[in-house]
Design an enzyme around this catalytic site. Structure first.
Site, PDB file in Angstrom:
ATOM      1  N   ASP A   1      -2.064  -1.027  10.548  1.00 53.97           N
ATOM      2  CA  ASP A   1      -2.284  -1.094   9.101  1.00 53.97           C
ATOM      3  C   ASP A   1      -2.990  -2.373   8.654  1.00 53.97           C
ATOM      4  O   ASP A   1      -3.408  -2.462   7.501  1.00 53.97           O
ATOM      5  CB  ASP A   1      -0.942  -1.005   8.348  1.00 53.97           C
ATOM      6  CG  ASP A   1      -0.415   0.414   8.276  1.00 53.97           C
ATOM      7  OD1 ASP A   1      -1.169   1.354   8.588  1.00 53.97           O
ATOM      8  OD2 ASP A   1       0.768   0.586   7.917  1.00 53.97           O
TER       9      ASP A   1
ATOM     10  N   LYS B   1       0.859  -1.189   0.000  1.00 52.80           N
ATOM     11  CA  LYS B   1       0.000   0.000   0.000  1.00 52.80           C
ATOM     12  C   LYS B   1       0.890   1.232   0.000  1.00 52.80           C
ATOM     13  O   LYS B   1       2.062   1.209   0.392  1.00 52.80           O
ATOM     14  CB  LYS B   1      -0.935   0.025   1.214  1.00 52.80           C
ATOM     15  CG  LYS B   1      -0.236  -0.009   2.587  1.00 52.80           C
ATOM     16  CD  LYS B   1       0.275   1.313   3.081  1.00 52.80           C
ATOM     17  CE  LYS B   1       0.955   1.201   4.445  1.00 52.80           C
ATOM     18  NZ  LYS B   1       1.670   2.453   4.856  1.00 52.80           N
TER      19      LYS B   1
ATOM     20  N   LEU C   1       5.599   0.166   3.193  1.00 53.74           N
ATOM     21  CA  LEU C   1       4.647  -0.351   2.203  1.00 53.74           C
ATOM     22  C   LEU C   1       3.655  -1.337   2.814  1.00 53.74           C
ATOM     23  O   LEU C   1       2.764  -1.822   2.121  1.00 53.74           O
ATOM     24  CB  LEU C   1       5.397  -1.026   1.047  1.00 53.74           C
ATOM     25  CG  LEU C   1       6.352  -0.139   0.254  1.00 53.74           C
ATOM     26  CD1 LEU C   1       7.032  -0.940  -0.856  1.00 53.74           C
ATOM     27  CD2 LEU C   1       5.628   1.066  -0.336  1.00 53.74           C
TER      28      LEU C   1
ATOM     29  N   GLY D   1       4.466  -6.568   6.122  1.00 56.83           N
ATOM     30  CA  GLY D   1       4.151  -7.473   7.228  1.00 56.83           C
ATOM     31  C   GLY D   1       2.676  -7.444   7.579  1.00 56.83           C
ATOM     32  O   GLY D   1       2.055  -8.486   7.835  1.00 56.83           O
TER      33      GLY D   1
ATOM     34  N   GLY E   1      10.567  -2.805   6.189  1.00 56.84           N
ATOM     35  CA  GLY E   1      10.897  -1.526   6.801  1.00 56.84           C
ATOM     36  C   GLY E   1      10.764  -0.348   5.871  1.00 56.84           C
ATOM     37  O   GLY E   1      11.386   0.688   6.096  1.00 56.84           O
TER      38      GLY E   1
END
Length: 293
Positions: free
Chosen positions: A145, A20, A108, A111, A105
């Site tokens: 997220d 994203k 985006l 995870g 990291g």
């Protein structure tokens, strides 16, 4: 088609966990517990990790191959699967195989997206029939997220990022740079220089062009490589930060123009060419039923 035959086909599939971008990020306040109140816009891009779920007979949850530097117990796919089991009392197990393509990291959401794909697909594979709303609630306990990836559509988000409203955004092309650093999100949100009192705006304001990211000044001054990436990318289009970074991105009206920028930048940077998509590739695959023979 019988449910068990559908499930067999689903077990054999690779399931996308898309990236994203935060197309805007405003910090409008801070709660008494320290969490920041946000306004942000999420849009998916067609970059994905891929996850395969292998059935097991012993009821255990495991990773086929742990990600280097991440303890298996801390892996978000493992935590998501265990959360589903504990929530529902499900006695089934799974071995999870993650084909990692998204940079770690980078802001985006890799995870978080992996966790969401695990929740959504195992909910179907295990026949749990939890609602999307319940899966989003569970996802929020894994990370702020995760709910938008469970939601599955571009979204205007408020609160700490969990209050979502569907929004349709032009599906344009993006060039994304991943600087060679990991931004410490906690450090950015603790910074005394971070703006915490931005005025709330409306969706119409965003569509009209208000797309600031309140984190960009602090991140740019704290991470030289992010600053350099923003400068280099701005030669081609307006360069912006996604979330707290480290990834920066620029938007383009055409694939040709974006590809030209991509080719120029890849001499120096780890760079990606991607298409914005409003509907998650995961949900497009689920709806298409293309995995059913």
């Amino acid at each position: 088609m019988a449910q068990n035959q559908t499930n067999r086909s689903m077990w054999a599939e690779e399931w996308p966990a898309p990236a994203k971008l935060n197309l805007m990020l405003r910090i409008t306040g801070q709660r008494s517990d320290g969490y920041h109140l946000l306004q942000t816009v999420f849009q998916f891009i067609d970059m994905c990790d891929w996850i395969i779920f292998h059935p097991v007979s012993d009821g255990q949850i495991s990773l086929q191959k742990p990600i280097p530097g991440v303890l298996e117990a801390d892996d978000l796919t493992i935590r998501a699967a265990k959360l589903l089991k504990s929530e529902t009392g499900c006695e089934q197990g799974v071995c999870i195989e993650v084909k990692k393509n998204l940079p770690m990291g980078g802001g985006l959401g890799g995870g978080s997206s992996d966790a969401a794909t695990t929740l959504v697909v195992l909910n179907a594979l295990w026949g749990l029939q939890l609602s999307t709303e319940r899966l989003m609630e569970l996802g929020l306990t894994l990370g702020a997220d995760v709910p938008v990836f469970v939601y599955g559509y571009s979204a205007w988000a408020e609160g700490v990022g969990e209050k979502l409203k569907r929004i349709d955004i032009p599906e344009q092309w993006f060039v994304v740079i991943k600087p060679d650093c990991h931004v410490n999100t906690k450090e950015i949100f603790l910074s005394k220089d971070l703006t915490r009192d931005s005025k709330s705006i409306t969706i119409d304001d965003f569509i009209a062009g208000q797309n600031q990211n309140d984190c960009v000044d602090v991140v740019r001054e704290s991470y030289q490589s992010v600053k350099e990436a923003l400068i280099d990318l701005s030669e081609f289009s307006e360069a912006r930060l996604t979330g707290t970074g480290a990834c920066v991105f620029a938007q383009f009206d055409s694939e040709v123009v974006a590809a030209n920028a991509y080719r120029s930048l890849r001499r120096k940077w780890q760079v990606y060419l991607a298409k914005g998509v409003n509907e998650s590739p995961l949900f497009l695959k689920l709806k298409s039923g293309s995995f059913i023979s």
